[in-house]
Design an enzyme around this catalytic site. Structure first.
Site, PDB file in Angstrom:
ATOM      1  N   SER A   1       0.819  -1.213   0.000  1.00  0.00           N
ATOM      2  CA  SER A   1       0.000   0.000   0.000  1.00  0.00           C
ATOM      3  C   SER A   1       0.846   1.253   0.000  1.00  0.00           C
ATOM      4  CB  SER A   1      -0.918   0.019   1.222  1.00  0.00           C
ATOM      5  OG  SER A   1      -0.177   0.228   2.406  1.00  0.00           O
TER       6      SER A   1
ATOM      7  N   THR B   1      -1.691   2.943   2.776  1.00  0.00           N
ATOM      8  CA  THR B   1      -1.147   4.234   3.198  1.00  0.00           C
ATOM      9  C   THR B   1      -0.420   4.119   4.532  1.00  0.00           C
ATOM     10  OG1 THR B   1      -3.057   5.339   2.203  1.00  0.00           O
ATOM     11  CG2 THR B   1      -1.687   6.680   3.625  1.00  0.00           C
TER      12      THR B   1
ATOM     13  N   THR C   1       1.655   6.985   0.160  1.00  0.00           N
ATOM     14  CA  THR C   1       0.788   5.886  -0.258  1.00  0.00           C
ATOM     15  C   THR C   1       0.956   5.550  -1.726  1.00  0.00           C
ATOM     16  OG1 THR C   1      -1.519   5.138  -0.237  1.00  0.00           O
ATOM     17  CG2 THR C   1      -1.131   7.381  -0.967  1.00  0.00           C
TER      18      THR C   1
ATOM     19  N   ARG D   1      -6.031   9.160 -10.775  1.00  0.00           N
ATOM     20  CA  ARG D   1      -6.812   9.349  -9.539  1.00  0.00           C
ATOM     21  C   ARG D   1      -5.880   9.783  -8.426  1.00  0.00           C
ATOM     22  NH1 ARG D   1      -6.548   7.034  -4.085  1.00  0.00           N
ATOM     23  NH2 ARG D   1      -8.638   7.080  -3.205  1.00  0.00           N
TER      24      ARG D   1
ATOM     25  N   THR E   1      -5.610   7.151   6.967  1.00  0.00           N
ATOM     26  CA  THR E   1      -5.531   6.036   6.038  1.00  0.00           C
ATOM     27  C   THR E   1      -6.971   5.600   5.785  1.00  0.00           C
ATOM     28  OG1 THR E   1      -5.333   4.396   7.830  1.00  0.00           O
ATOM     29  CG2 THR E   1      -3.287   5.259   6.937  1.00  0.00           C
ATOM     30  N   GLY E   2      -7.170   4.904   4.668  1.00  0.00           N
ATOM     31  CA  GLY E   2      -8.526   4.460   4.368  1.00  0.00           C
ATOM     32  C   GLY E   2      -9.069   5.147   3.131  1.00  0.00           C
TER      33      GLY E   2
HETATM   34  N1  GLY Z   1      -5.975   6.980   1.772  1.00  0.00           N
HETATM   35  C1  GLY Z   1      -5.299   6.601   0.611  1.00  0.00           C
HETATM   36  C2  GLY Z   1      -6.052   6.831  -0.635  1.00  0.00           C
HETATM   37  O1  GLY Z   1      -7.270   6.821  -0.635  1.00  0.00           O
HETATM   38  O2  GLY Z   1      -5.414   7.015  -1.670  1.00  0.00           O
END
Ligand code: GLY
Length: 358
Positions: A88, A213, A231, A241, A264-265
């Site tokens: 990640s 992340t 991340t 994105r 994170t998330g």
């Molecule tokens: N929190 C990492 C992402 O959505 O890219």
């Protein structure tokens, strides 16, 4: 402002720690005896790569040895960025829908009031170091895509043609096998996560690494506060994105006088609410880090569209915040389920439980 002579003397002597000046809740009285601490998402105390230290351990050791607090945090997250086993973050992060690893990061120095970020960066294993170069060597905050990569090349970073590992490439091939034009959401169904969620169920993707992340925040004994988030972003994202991680106020926010927060998330949910900024503002009003983090999760839940809710109304996705205030108090919070976050202070590195919102 009313502050008694007794309070004044006691504060000067380090005997009291009044959090705010009476009637001026936005003004913090400087703390006289701050215990240094570093906190991070759980991977900040599990991944060691080829060292004998975890992220929080290294950051705490360097920070308490006199290294600038942000430099120490960046050195900590570099361990995770360089570890191919953490899919990640950094090298070996799960790629986007075209099989290309694109990395995001930002960082912020409270005392210097400096910040820098990169998004959709390809070819550099340690995006946090490029974010730091943006902070140190430019008048800008955020560089993206080929511009960020060209900047990194000029700054002397090695540019690699591909940051995939065998594991991340195989996971991407499985994604391609399962996905279809429905990768772009049918407006009627909007169920674009289905392929990836089935891969999580089938064990192809670690649920912790779908958004993944690392966020890492710290304070030294001088009260210098800083933070960094880095991340590879959402696994199999549409190229280009950008999530919350490189966006100040979303994936990270630091205010020297108040504290730091990072996440994170599911980045989209965080971007809708600029939660790290919200959390820092809650700290400014005097909230404990735990309460500030929970307030942000409740705000996210209240602002979540129906398709992303369970029948109970709770968001179906997860989101975590790591919160540190200018007194060194800290908390990790999570939307649901549980989990742990990393901490290192004079008692050593460890995990502590996340506080659950729902
Ligand atoms: N929190 C990492 C992402 O959505 O890219």
């Amino acid at each position: 402002m009313s502050i008694t002579r007794r309070e004044l003397i006691a504060t000067a002597a380090g005997l009291t720690a009044a959090p705010v000046v009476k009637n001026f809740p936005h003004i913090w009285v400087p703390q006289s005896s701050i215990k240094p601490v570093v906190i991070a998402s759980g991977n900040g105390n599990t991944v060691k790569h080829d060292t004998n230290e975890t992220c929080v351990q290294r950051a705490f050791r360097m920070m308490t040895g006199g290294t600038d607090v942000l430099d120490a945090l960046v050195a900590g997250v570099n361990i995770v960025e360089l570890d191919p086993a953490d899919t990640s973050v950094g090298y070996g992060g799960l790629p986007n829908a075209e099989g290309v690893v694109q990395l995001d990061s930002c960082l912020m120095h409270g005392r210097k009031k400096w910040a820098g970020g990169v998004a959709c960066l390809e070819g550099v294993r340690t995006p946090s170091l490029v974010a730091r170069a943006v902070m140190q060597h430019t008048d800008h905050h955020l560089l993206v895509g080929p511009g960020a990569r060209e900047f990194a090349r000029r700054m002397g970073f090695t540019i690699e043609s591909d940051l995939n590992t065998d594991a991340s490439r195989r996971a991407w091939l499985e994604w391609m096998r399962r996905t279809d034009p429905g990768h772009y959401l049918d407006p009627a169904k909007r169920d674009g996560d289905a392929a990836a969620l089935s891969m999580i169920e089938d064990g192809w993707i670690d649920p912790e690494h779908y958004y993944g992340t690392i966020n890492c925040n710290g304070i030294n004994d001088k009260g210098d506060v800083a933070g960094v988030t880095t991340t590879s972003g959402l696994a199999f994202k549409i190229p280009g994105r950008v999530g919350d991680s490189p966006i100040l106020g979303a994936g990270l926010y630091v205010d020297q006088a108040v504290g730091a927060a990072g996440s994170t998330g599911r980045g989209e949910a965080n971007l809708y609410n600029l939660s790290s900024y919200l959390i820092v503002e809650e700290l400014r009003r005097g909230a404990h880090p735990k309460d500030a983090g929970i307030a942000a999760l409740k705000r996210v839940a209240a602002n979540t569209e129906k398709r992303l809710q369970l029948e109970s109304g709770r968001p179906a996705f997860n989101l975590q915040f790591y919160v540190l205030d200018a007194k060194g108090r800290h908390a990790g919070v999570v939307m649901f389920g549980g989990g742990r976050y990393a901490v290192c202070d004079e008692a050593g590195p460890r995990h502590e439980d996340l506080v659950v919102a729902f």
